[in-house]
Design an enzyme around this catalytic site. Structure first.
Site, PDB file in Angstrom:
ATOM      1  N   ASN A  63      -1.812  -0.065   7.034  1.00  0.00           N
ATOM      2  CA  ASN A  63      -1.159  -1.292   7.512  1.00  0.00           C
ATOM      3  C   ASN A  63      -0.291  -1.983   6.456  1.00  0.00           C
ATOM      4  O   ASN A  63      -0.153  -3.193   6.460  1.00  0.00           O
ATOM      5  CB  ASN A  63      -2.213  -2.229   8.105  1.00  0.00           C
ATOM      6  CG  ASN A  63      -3.371  -2.478   7.157  1.00  0.00           C
ATOM      7  OD1 ASN A  63      -3.254  -2.201   5.968  1.00  0.00           O
ATOM      8  ND2 ASN A  63      -4.456  -3.027   7.662  1.00  0.00           N
TER       9      ASN A  63
ATOM     10  N   HIS B 105      -1.750  -5.666   1.718  1.00  0.00           N
ATOM     11  CA  HIS B 105      -3.048  -6.338   1.529  1.00  0.00           C
ATOM     12  C   HIS B 105      -2.793  -7.766   1.083  1.00  0.00           C
ATOM     13  O   HIS B 105      -1.809  -8.038   0.387  1.00  0.00           O
ATOM     14  CB  HIS B 105      -3.860  -5.630   0.436  1.00  0.00           C
ATOM     15  CG  HIS B 105      -5.015  -6.457  -0.063  1.00  0.00           C
ATOM     16  ND1 HIS B 105      -6.217  -6.527   0.605  1.00  0.00           N
ATOM     17  CD2 HIS B 105      -5.132  -7.299  -1.132  1.00  0.00           C
ATOM     18  CE1 HIS B 105      -7.025  -7.367  -0.043  1.00  0.00           C
ATOM     19  NE2 HIS B 105      -6.398  -7.838  -1.102  1.00  0.00           N
TER      20      HIS B 105
ATOM     21  N   THR C 103      -5.313  -6.966  11.150  1.00  0.00           N
ATOM     22  CA  THR C 103      -5.679  -5.726  10.459  1.00  0.00           C
ATOM     23  C   THR C 103      -5.243  -4.490  11.244  1.00  0.00           C
ATOM     24  O   THR C 103      -4.675  -3.554  10.681  1.00  0.00           O
ATOM     25  CB  THR C 103      -7.213  -5.683  10.265  1.00  0.00           C
ATOM     26  OG1 THR C 103      -7.612  -6.856   9.541  1.00  0.00           O
ATOM     27  CG2 THR C 103      -7.628  -4.434   9.513  1.00  0.00           C
TER      28      THR C 103
ATOM     29  N   GLU D 159      -9.899 -10.708  -7.193  1.00  0.00           N
ATOM     30  CA  GLU D 159      -8.935  -9.604  -7.148  1.00  0.00           C
ATOM     31  C   GLU D 159      -7.885  -9.728  -8.258  1.00  0.00           C
ATOM     32  O   GLU D 159      -7.502  -8.721  -8.859  1.00  0.00           O
ATOM     33  CB  GLU D 159      -8.280  -9.557  -5.757  1.00  0.00           C
ATOM     34  CG  GLU D 159      -9.284  -9.145  -4.680  1.00  0.00           C
ATOM     35  CD  GLU D 159      -8.780  -9.326  -3.247  1.00  0.00           C
ATOM     36  OE1 GLU D 159      -7.576  -9.620  -3.059  1.00  0.00           O
ATOM     37  OE2 GLU D 159      -9.599  -9.170  -2.315  1.00  0.00           O
TER      38      GLU D 159
ATOM     39  N   ARG E 239      -1.626 -14.241   4.701  1.00  0.00           N
ATOM     40  CA  ARG E 239      -2.397 -13.530   5.728  1.00  0.00           C
ATOM     41  C   ARG E 239      -1.676 -13.619   7.084  1.00  0.00           C
ATOM     42  O   ARG E 239      -1.619 -12.643   7.829  1.00  0.00           O
ATOM     43  CB  ARG E 239      -3.814 -14.116   5.855  1.00  0.00           C
ATOM     44  CG  ARG E 239      -4.709 -13.954   4.639  1.00  0.00           C
ATOM     45  CD  ARG E 239      -5.316 -12.598   4.483  1.00  0.00           C
ATOM     46  NE  ARG E 239      -6.110 -12.168   5.621  1.00  0.00           N
ATOM     47  CZ  ARG E 239      -6.765 -11.013   5.647  1.00  0.00           C
ATOM     48  NH1 ARG E 239      -6.720 -10.172   4.606  1.00  0.00           N
ATOM     49  NH2 ARG E 239      -7.456 -10.666   6.707  1.00  0.00           N
TER      50      ARG E 239
ATOM     51  N   LYS F 247       0.835  -1.204   0.000  1.00  0.00           N
ATOM     52  CA  LYS F 247       0.000   0.000   0.000  1.00  0.00           C
ATOM     53  C   LYS F 247       0.877   1.264   0.000  1.00  0.00           C
ATOM     54  O   LYS F 247       2.089   1.194   0.233  1.00  0.00           O
ATOM     55  CB  LYS F 247      -0.921  -0.041   1.224  1.00  0.00           C
ATOM     56  CG  LYS F 247      -1.886  -1.244   1.231  1.00  0.00           C
ATOM     57  CD  LYS F 247      -2.788  -1.207   2.469  1.00  0.00           C
ATOM     58  CE  LYS F 247      -3.734  -2.405   2.513  1.00  0.00           C
ATOM     59  NZ  LYS F 247      -4.651  -2.318   3.688  1.00  0.00           N
TER      60      LYS F 247
ATOM     61  N   TYR G 212     -12.459  -3.075  -2.768  1.00  0.00           N
ATOM     62  CA  TYR G 212     -12.996  -3.100  -1.396  1.00  0.00           C
ATOM     63  C   TYR G 212     -14.525  -3.045  -1.417  1.00  0.00           C
ATOM     64  O   TYR G 212     -15.118  -2.391  -0.552  1.00  0.00           O
ATOM     65  CB  TYR G 212     -12.425  -1.924  -0.597  1.00  0.00           C
ATOM     66  CG  TYR G 212     -11.021  -2.161  -0.062  1.00  0.00           C
ATOM     67  CD1 TYR G 212     -10.678  -3.360   0.590  1.00  0.00           C
ATOM     68  CD2 TYR G 212     -10.040  -1.186  -0.178  1.00  0.00           C
ATOM     69  CE1 TYR G 212      -9.395  -3.570   1.087  1.00  0.00           C
ATOM     70  CE2 TYR G 212      -8.761  -1.387   0.334  1.00  0.00           C
ATOM     71  CZ  TYR G 212      -8.447  -2.582   0.966  1.00  0.00           C
ATOM     72  OH  TYR G 212      -7.181  -2.784   1.470  1.00  0.00           O
TER      73      TYR G 212
END
Ligand code: DAT
Ligand code: MG
Length: 139
Positions: free
Chosen positions: A118, A121, A92, A132, A86, A9, A50
């Site tokens: 954060n 993703h 998160t 995605e 993940r 990000k 999103y």
């Protein structure tokens, strides 16, 4: 082999964490199948990405953050890479992310107080990964 979609990000890029994140991916043994920098990503792509969050009060701040600078996007493959990535990302919320995870080691409370910034993703399921990858890279 399972695939997942990831993003570094804008805060990750601004803070010089691209090499750090990619180093962790390689060290873990996931294969980088695709990797691109995207500049000037339009709002509608973020909205589709999103889509589950569109109705949330905090969503406009998320869109603002995700369009505040370039993104690094990519596809990883590996054994159970969706859950594995993940786990590597961490929780998160930066304050809940464990040390040793990317977010636990690098995420900070956002200066604006409204967004959770954060760093990374990762898709949260096989269906999300498919959706995605198609959204960002085409079919
Ligand atoms: P994750 O990125 O861990 O999959 P998510 O999909 O629930 O989390 O949310 C996407 C992003 O939106 C998340 O990385 C940060 C932001 N976000 C989520 N919940 C939020 C909240 N309650 N307030 C502000 N930002 C939030
Ligand atoms: Mg998510």
């Amino acid at each position: 082999m399972e695939q997942t979609f990831f993003i570094i990000k804008p805060d990750g890029i601004k803070r010089g964490l691209v090499g750090e994140v990619l180093k962790r991916v390689e060290r873990r043994g996931y294969k980088i199948e695709r990797l691109e920098m995207r500049t000037n990503v339009p709002n509608h792509i973020i909205d589709q990405h999103y889509e589950a969050l569109l109705s949330k009060a905090f969503y406009p701040a998320i869109r603002e953050y995700m369009t505040s600078g370039p993104l690094i996007i990519g596809v990883l493959s590996g054994n159970q890479v969706i859950s594995g990535w993940r786990h590597m990302m961490g929780a998160t919320r930066p304050e809940e992310a464990l040390p040793g995870t990317i977010r636990g080691d690098f995420a900070q409370a956002a200066e604006d107080g409204a967004t959770i910034q954060n760093v990374v993703h990762g898709s949260d399921s096989e269906a999300s990964a498919k959706r995605e990858i198609a959204l960002w890279f085409g079919k």
